[in-house]
Write a protein that holds these residues in place. Structure first.
Motif, PDB file in Angstrom:
ATOM      1  N   PRO A 116    -120.682 -41.766 -37.986  1.00 43.33           N
ATOM      2  CA  PRO A 116    -119.947 -42.492 -36.938  1.00 43.33           C
ATOM      3  C   PRO A 116    -119.247 -41.588 -35.929  1.00 43.33           C
ATOM      4  CG  PRO A 116    -119.544 -43.499 -39.074  1.00 43.33           C
ATOM      5  CD  PRO A 116    -120.333 -42.241 -39.323  1.00 43.33           C
ATOM      6  N   GLU A 117    -118.698 -40.466 -36.375  1.00 44.43           N
ATOM      7  CA  GLU A 117    -117.998 -39.570 -35.459  1.00 44.43           C
ATOM      8  C   GLU A 117    -118.928 -38.998 -34.394  1.00 44.43           C
ATOM      9  OE1 GLU A 117    -115.916 -39.831 -39.333  1.00 44.43           O
ATOM     10  OE2 GLU A 117    -117.957 -39.273 -38.800  1.00 44.43           O
ATOM     11  N   VAL A 118    -120.150 -38.697 -34.766  1.00 43.78           N
ATOM     12  CA  VAL A 118    -121.112 -38.143 -33.798  1.00 43.78           C
ATOM     13  C   VAL A 118    -121.527 -39.229 -32.805  1.00 43.78           C
ATOM     14  CG1 VAL A 118    -123.422 -37.154 -33.520  1.00 43.78           C
ATOM     15  CG2 VAL A 118    -121.926 -36.339 -35.352  1.00 43.78           C
ATOM     16  N   LEU A 119    -121.782 -40.416 -33.291  1.00 43.16           N
ATOM     17  CA  LEU A 119    -122.132 -41.518 -32.394  1.00 43.16           C
ATOM     18  C   LEU A 119    -120.989 -41.798 -31.416  1.00 43.16           C
ATOM     19  CD1 LEU A 119    -123.960 -43.736 -31.367  1.00 43.16           C
ATOM     20  CD2 LEU A 119    -123.211 -45.155 -33.299  1.00 43.16           C
ATOM     21  N   ASP A 120    -119.768 -41.817 -31.906  1.00 39.15           N
ATOM     22  CA  ASP A 120    -118.607 -42.025 -31.031  1.00 39.15           C
ATOM     23  C   ASP A 120    -118.514 -40.928 -29.972  1.00 39.15           C
ATOM     24  OD1 ASP A 120    -117.914 -44.313 -32.411  1.00 39.15           O
ATOM     25  OD2 ASP A 120    -116.349 -43.335 -33.615  1.00 39.15           O
ATOM     26  N   TYR A 121    -118.741 -39.693 -30.372  1.00 37.29           N
ATOM     27  CA  TYR A 121    -118.695 -38.551 -29.446  1.00 37.29           C
ATOM     28  C   TYR A 121    -119.725 -38.737 -28.330  1.00 37.29           C
ATOM     29  CZ  TYR A 121    -118.722 -33.676 -27.873  1.00 37.29           C
ATOM     30  OH  TYR A 121    -118.646 -32.534 -27.117  1.00 37.29           O
ATOM     31  N   ILE A 122    -120.935 -39.107 -28.694  1.00 38.75           N
ATOM     32  CA  ILE A 122    -122.012 -39.307 -27.716  1.00 38.75           C
ATOM     33  C   ILE A 122    -121.649 -40.423 -26.746  1.00 38.75           C
ATOM     34  CG2 ILE A 122    -124.398 -40.115 -27.464  1.00 38.75           C
ATOM     35  CD1 ILE A 122    -125.003 -38.592 -30.107  1.00 38.75           C
ATOM     36  N   LYS A 123    -121.129 -41.516 -27.275  1.00 36.47           N
ATOM     37  CA  LYS A 123    -120.774 -42.655 -26.424  1.00 36.47           C
ATOM     38  C   LYS A 123    -119.605 -42.319 -25.509  1.00 36.47           C
ATOM     39  CE  LYS A 123    -120.153 -46.320 -28.861  1.00 36.47           C
ATOM     40  NZ  LYS A 123    -119.950 -47.283 -29.948  1.00 36.47           N
ATOM     41  N   GLN A 124    -118.572 -41.708 -26.051  1.00 36.00           N
ATOM     42  CA  GLN A 124    -117.383 -41.392 -25.254  1.00 36.00           C
ATOM     43  C   GLN A 124    -117.703 -40.444 -24.109  1.00 36.00           C
ATOM     44  OE1 GLN A 124    -114.573 -39.873 -28.087  1.00 36.00           O
ATOM     45  NE2 GLN A 124    -114.180 -41.883 -28.983  1.00 36.00           N
ATOM     46  N   ARG A 125    -118.598 -39.519 -24.338  1.00 36.30           N
ATOM     47  CA  ARG A 125    -118.939 -38.538 -23.310  1.00 36.30           C
ATOM     48  C   ARG A 125    -120.153 -38.946 -22.481  1.00 36.30           C
ATOM     49  NH1 ARG A 125    -115.936 -36.718 -26.987  1.00 36.30           N
ATOM     50  NH2 ARG A 125    -114.513 -34.977 -26.723  1.00 36.30           N
ATOM     51  N   GLU A 126    -120.631 -40.154 -22.748  1.00 37.54           N
ATOM     52  CA  GLU A 126    -121.760 -40.726 -22.009  1.00 37.54           C
ATOM     53  C   GLU A 126    -122.962 -39.782 -21.985  1.00 37.54           C
ATOM     54  OE1 GLU A 126    -119.924 -41.708 -18.256  1.00 37.54           O
ATOM     55  OE2 GLU A 126    -119.122 -43.571 -19.077  1.00 37.54           O
ATOM     56  N   LEU A 127    -123.323 -39.327 -23.158  1.00 38.68           N
ATOM     57  CA  LEU A 127    -124.451 -38.415 -23.293  1.00 38.68           C
ATOM     58  C   LEU A 127    -125.745 -39.196 -23.522  1.00 38.68           C
ATOM     59  CD1 LEU A 127    -122.782 -35.793 -25.660  1.00 38.68           C
ATOM     60  CD2 LEU A 127    -123.027 -35.673 -23.173  1.00 38.68           C
ATOM     61  N   TYR A 128    -126.835 -38.553 -23.233  1.00 29.64           N
ATOM     62  CA  TYR A 128    -128.184 -39.067 -23.500  1.00 29.64           C
ATOM     63  C   TYR A 128    -128.375 -40.453 -22.877  1.00 29.64           C
ATOM     64  CZ  TYR A 128    -127.535 -35.308 -26.864  1.00 29.64           C
ATOM     65  OH  TYR A 128    -127.219 -34.117 -27.447  1.00 29.64           O
ATOM     66  N   SER A 129    -128.777 -41.433 -23.653  1.00 27.65           N
ATOM     67  CA  SER A 129    -129.051 -42.762 -23.118  1.00 27.65           C
ATOM     68  C   SER A 129    -127.794 -43.532 -22.742  1.00 27.65           C
ATOM     69  CB  SER A 129    -129.882 -43.578 -24.110  1.00 27.65           C
ATOM     70  OG  SER A 129    -131.167 -43.028 -24.206  1.00 27.65           O
ATOM     71  N   PHE A 130    -126.644 -43.011 -23.085  1.00 27.69           N
ATOM     72  CA  PHE A 130    -125.384 -43.656 -22.708  1.00 27.69           C
ATOM     73  C   PHE A 130    -124.890 -43.181 -21.341  1.00 27.69           C
ATOM     74  CE2 PHE A 130    -125.461 -44.114 -27.301  1.00 27.69           C
ATOM     75  CZ  PHE A 130    -125.158 -45.455 -27.445  1.00 27.69           C
ATOM     76  N   ALA A 131    -125.585 -42.250 -20.741  1.00 28.14           N
ATOM     77  CA  ALA A 131    -125.179 -41.734 -19.436  1.00 28.14           C
ATOM     78  C   ALA A 131    -125.291 -42.833 -18.395  1.00 28.14           C
ATOM     79  CB  ALA A 131    -126.066 -40.545 -19.041  1.00 28.14           C
ATOM     80  N   LYS A 132    -124.361 -42.829 -17.467  1.00 31.75           N
ATOM     81  CA  LYS A 132    -124.409 -43.805 -16.365  1.00 31.75           C
ATOM     82  C   LYS A 132    -125.500 -43.391 -15.408  1.00 31.75           C
ATOM     83  CE  LYS A 132    -119.745 -45.310 -16.798  1.00 31.75           C
ATOM     84  NZ  LYS A 132    -118.371 -45.116 -16.466  1.00 31.75           N
TER      85      LYS A 132
END
Length: 133
Positions: A116-132
């Motif tokens: 969960p911590e890694v997924l949260d990190y990716i989402k919070q920093r808008e990395l990969y497919s979460f990028a705007k």
């Protein structure tokens, strides 16, 4: 550049088997430059559990031998087995694909692959497919 800032450091470059094969078949832009920069140590990570890999251990060993031989020839050394590339087999490494992690924003898929911590990190920093976009 990192090498200029740390001239006395002998860096290693670690990458997965599929990425190594892409790099050494020159699918990367400036593949030759990358290989020259990491001429000291190239660590190829091979997941023993990865049945989805496009390459078997034998393919990797052959490519590593070629890379080592090429590098030794460039440096005027004998013995291609003493080149920079090494295969690391890690039996406890999971089969989580970094390509899959980068390509999806499906949290149910990612929840099965990441802590969960890694997924949260990716989402919070808008990395990969979460990028705007």
């Amino acid at each position: 550049m990192l090498l200029a800032d740390e001239p006395n450091t002998n860096f290693s470059f670690a990458l997965g088997a599929d990425t190594f094969m892409d790099l050494t078949t020159f699918k990367w832009r400036r593949s030759h430059d990358v290989l020259d920069l990491v001429s000291s140590r190239l660590l190829v990570i091979y997941r023993l559990l990865d049945s989805d890999s496009k390459f078997c251990e034998h393919d990797l060993q052959e490519r590593i031998a070629k890379v080592n031989s090429d590098q030794c020839r460039k440096e005027g050394k004998e013995g291609g087995n003493n080149g920079p590339a090494r295969l690391l087999q890690i039996p406890t490494l999971t089969t989580t694909s970094s390509s899959l992690v980068r390509s999806t924003a499906d949290e149910s898929v990612l929840g099965d692959l990441l802590v969960p911590e890694v997924l949260d990190y990716i989402k919070q920093r808008e990395l990969y497919s979460f990028a705007k976009r």
